[in-house]
Scaffold this motif. Structure first.
Motif, mmCIF file in Angstrom:
data_model
loop_
_atom_site.group_PDB
_atom_site.id
_atom_site.type_symbol
_atom_site.label_atom_id
_atom_site.label_comp_id
_atom_site.label_asym_id
_atom_site.label_seq_id
_atom_site.Cartn_x
_atom_site.Cartn_y
_atom_site.Cartn_z
ATOM 1 N N VAL A 100 0.830 -1.203 0.000
ATOM 2 C CA VAL A 100 0.000 0.000 0.000
ATOM 3 C C VAL A 100 0.869 1.259 0.000
ATOM 4 O O VAL A 100 0.518 2.275 -0.610
ATOM 5 C CB VAL A 100 -0.955 -0.012 1.217
ATOM 6 C CG1 VAL A 100 -1.541 1.370 1.472
ATOM 7 C CG2 VAL A 100 -2.069 -1.024 0.996
ATOM 8 N N GLN A 101 2.021 1.212 0.649
ATOM 9 C CA GLN A 101 2.913 2.371 0.707
ATOM 10 C C GLN A 101 4.030 2.293 -0.337
ATOM 11 O O GLN A 101 4.959 3.089 -0.313
ATOM 12 C CB GLN A 101 3.473 2.509 2.123
ATOM 13 C CG GLN A 101 2.394 2.918 3.115
ATOM 14 C CD GLN A 101 2.784 2.628 4.554
ATOM 15 O OE1 GLN A 101 2.974 1.487 4.950
ATOM 16 N NE2 GLN A 101 2.910 3.680 5.325
ATOM 17 N N GLY A 102 3.917 1.316 -1.235
ATOM 18 C CA GLY A 102 4.884 1.192 -2.315
ATOM 19 C C GLY A 102 6.069 0.312 -2.015
ATOM 20 O O GLY A 102 7.013 0.244 -2.809
ATOM 21 N N LYS A 171 9.574 7.323 -3.676
ATOM 22 C CA LYS A 171 8.538 6.504 -4.302
ATOM 23 C C LYS A 171 7.476 6.019 -3.319
ATOM 24 O O LYS A 171 6.651 5.169 -3.644
ATOM 25 C CB LYS A 171 9.178 5.312 -5.021
ATOM 26 C CG LYS A 171 10.016 5.729 -6.226
ATOM 27 C CD LYS A 171 10.488 4.536 -7.032
ATOM 28 C CE LYS A 171 11.230 4.989 -8.277
ATOM 29 N NZ LYS A 171 11.683 3.841 -9.105
ATOM 30 N N ILE A 172 7.490 6.572 -2.104
ATOM 31 C CA ILE A 172 6.452 6.224 -1.133
ATOM 32 C C ILE A 172 5.086 6.674 -1.658
ATOM 33 O O ILE A 172 4.936 7.795 -2.160
ATOM 34 C CB ILE A 172 6.735 6.878 0.233
ATOM 35 C CG1 ILE A 172 7.971 6.243 0.877
ATOM 36 C CG2 ILE A 172 5.525 6.748 1.162
ATOM 37 C CD1 ILE A 172 8.413 6.941 2.152
ATOM 38 N N VAL A 173 4.099 5.794 -1.549
ATOM 39 C CA VAL A 173 2.728 6.126 -1.916
ATOM 40 C C VAL A 173 1.977 6.443 -0.629
ATOM 41 O O VAL A 173 1.722 5.548 0.181
ATOM 42 C CB VAL A 173 2.053 4.961 -2.669
ATOM 43 C CG1 VAL A 173 0.633 5.342 -3.071
ATOM 44 C CG2 VAL A 173 2.866 4.567 -3.900
ATOM 45 N N ASP A 174 1.646 7.717 -0.434
ATOM 46 C CA ASP A 174 1.047 8.107 0.849
ATOM 47 C C ASP A 174 -0.329 8.753 0.701
ATOM 48 O O ASP A 174 -0.922 9.193 1.692
ATOM 49 C CB ASP A 174 1.979 9.046 1.606
ATOM 50 C CG ASP A 174 2.259 10.355 0.862
ATOM 51 O OD1 ASP A 174 1.642 10.590 -0.194
ATOM 52 O OD2 ASP A 174 3.111 11.134 1.342
ATOM 53 N N LEU A 243 4.339 0.826 -9.943
ATOM 54 C CA LEU A 243 4.972 1.526 -8.829
ATOM 55 C C LEU A 243 6.282 2.175 -9.265
ATOM 56 O O LEU A 243 6.691 3.203 -8.732
ATOM 57 C CB LEU A 243 5.213 0.568 -7.665
ATOM 58 C CG LEU A 243 3.943 0.108 -6.941
ATOM 59 C CD1 LEU A 243 4.271 -0.977 -5.931
ATOM 60 C CD2 LEU A 243 3.271 1.291 -6.255
ATOM 61 N N ASP A 244 6.955 1.559 -10.233
ATOM 62 C CA ASP A 244 8.191 2.150 -10.738
ATOM 63 C C ASP A 244 7.913 3.463 -11.470
ATOM 64 O O ASP A 244 8.759 4.356 -11.493
ATOM 65 C CB ASP A 244 8.902 1.170 -11.676
ATOM 66 C CG ASP A 244 9.470 -0.028 -10.929
ATOM 67 O OD1 ASP A 244 9.706 0.102 -9.713
ATOM 68 O OD2 ASP A 244 9.671 -1.080 -11.564
ATOM 69 N N ALA A 245 6.733 3.574 -12.070
ATOM 70 C CA ALA A 245 6.312 4.843 -12.691
ATOM 71 C C ALA A 245 5.696 5.688 -11.586
ATOM 72 O O ALA A 245 4.499 5.647 -11.322
ATOM 73 C CB ALA A 245 5.310 4.580 -13.807
ATOM 74 N N ASN A 246 6.516 6.453 -10.942
ATOM 75 C CA ASN A 246 6.177 7.048 -9.649
ATOM 76 C C ASN A 246 4.956 7.960 -9.664
ATOM 77 O O ASN A 246 4.324 8.175 -8.643
ATOM 78 C CB ASN A 246 7.390 7.829 -9.124
ATOM 79 C CG ASN A 246 7.242 8.224 -7.675
ATOM 80 O OD1 ASN A 246 6.731 7.440 -6.877
ATOM 81 N ND2 ASN A 246 7.673 9.417 -7.338
#
Length: 349
Positions: A100-102, A171-174, A243-246
């Motif tokens: 969920v957070q990458g 790259k954290i997804v928050d 996820l690599d495509a930020n």
């Protein structure tokens, strides 16, 4: 055993050290299949060691951790006498949580507690743990097997696990980039996953008096037990490239305990709500069976169960079609569920 062939005092107290050694021997072959380049210790070390240097150059790495159990899904496994998928449930649930957070998984540690240790059962559980770890590039780096007579009923055990993963800070997804008008995409689940089993068991097996070996036409010929034991799906592989495509994914949510209602608001900013069209995906028959037999209100169903959607992505409108095409190519079944709106919470139409 003592020298005269009689049981040791510890064995007479209910703890069989020989059984524990047998269990570890059976586990070793499975655990070794999960070793990754960063692992520095073997089975039996007091502490598991992992070298981050094996990952190559990292600019600003952040460790992400989570811990969980399998809940009363275990009781279905006990009734079925099937223990080789429970470990996979645990690992894949935990991977989804840090995803969920990458984060990508690095290593996993497990705890297995029981009243009387059955080496074959413990080995089956560890086989499932190892399968889940190996298939997702995660090392099973340590664990604890505890025999505690009197604490568990005969034939029962509990299992829990802790995962550690890593993500570059950049790259954290928050969820901070979510804004009104973003598209909500749902990835299909493979069943109940690991949540809602106390209610499902009460409705189907206790009040409904069904047996785990009963086959129902609406379940496509599967038994109740088989449907309930279907493993928790992992979403790491289909999402890795995204996820690599930020800039593609604004937020993600793992639909676990709390269903849609409680999990999605955890990953969006204040002032943003989510509107879901319930007609945008087919709810699998198992959920409708539970709802019908238990006479459960639909609002409660969406708060307890995943209802056929195990994971949520929130993306920009311009990216939605591309993301859906990527997921389809990766073998995932995904749906456009709705959109983010000004407001709060989750609403349904």
């Amino acid at each position: 055993m003592s020298e005269n062939g009689s049981k040791s005092a510890y064995a007479l107290a209910g703890v069989d050290i020989d059984a524990a050694a047998d269990a570890v021997d059976r586990m070793k072959a499975h655990i070794k299949t999960t070793v990754t380049p960063g692992v520095l210790t073997g089975v039996g070390s007091f502490g598991g060691m992992f070298a981050l240097s094996a990952l190559g150059k990292l600019d600003d790495p952040v460790l992400v951790s989570s811990i969980d159990g399998v809940g009363t899904k275990l009781m279905v496994a006990f009734a079925m006498g099937k223990h080789d998928t429970i470990g996979r449930d645990l690992v894949q649930h935990c991977i989804n949580d840090i995803l969920v957070q990458g984060a990508r998984p690095l290593f996993f540690l497990d705890y297995f507690g029981t009243g009387k240790l059955e080496p074959s059962v413990a080995a089956d559980v560890v086989k499932g743990l190892s399968d889940g770890c190996r298939e997702n590039g995660c090392a099973l780096i340590g664990g604890e097997t505890a025999e505690m007579p009197g604490l568990y009923s005969a034939g029962e055990y509990d299992v829990a696990g802790c995962i550690v993963g890593i993500v570059e800070r950049s790259k954290i997804v928050d969820g901070s980039r979510v804004q009104a008008g973003d598209v909500v995409i749902g990835l299909a689940s493979d069943g109940l996953h690991t949540n809602g089993y106390s209610l499902a068991r009460k409705v189907l097996l206790i009040d409904g008096k069904l047996d785990v070996n009963d086959k129902l036409d609406e379940l496509g010929g599967a038994t109740i037990g088989e449907a309930l034991l279907t493993p928790h799906r992992c979403y790491l592989k289909p999402l890795a490239n995204l996820l690599d495509a930020n800039d593609t994914i604004h937020a993600m949510a793992h639909i676990t305990g709390g269903g849609f209602t409680d999990n999605i608001p955890r990953v969006v900013p204040d002032g943003i709500g989510v509107h879901i069209d319930k007609s945008s995906w087919p709810v699998p028959p198992l959920f409708r069976l539970i709802q019908r037999m238990g006479e459960i209100e639909e609002t409660e169903m969406f708060r307890v169960f995943n209802m056929g959607i195990g994971y949520i992505l929130i993306v920009r409108p311009d990216d939605a079609d591309r993301v859906l095409a990527h997921l389809a190519e990766a073998g995932e079944t995904a749906y456009r569920l709705g959109e983010t709106v000004a407001g709060s919470g989750v609403t349904f139409a």
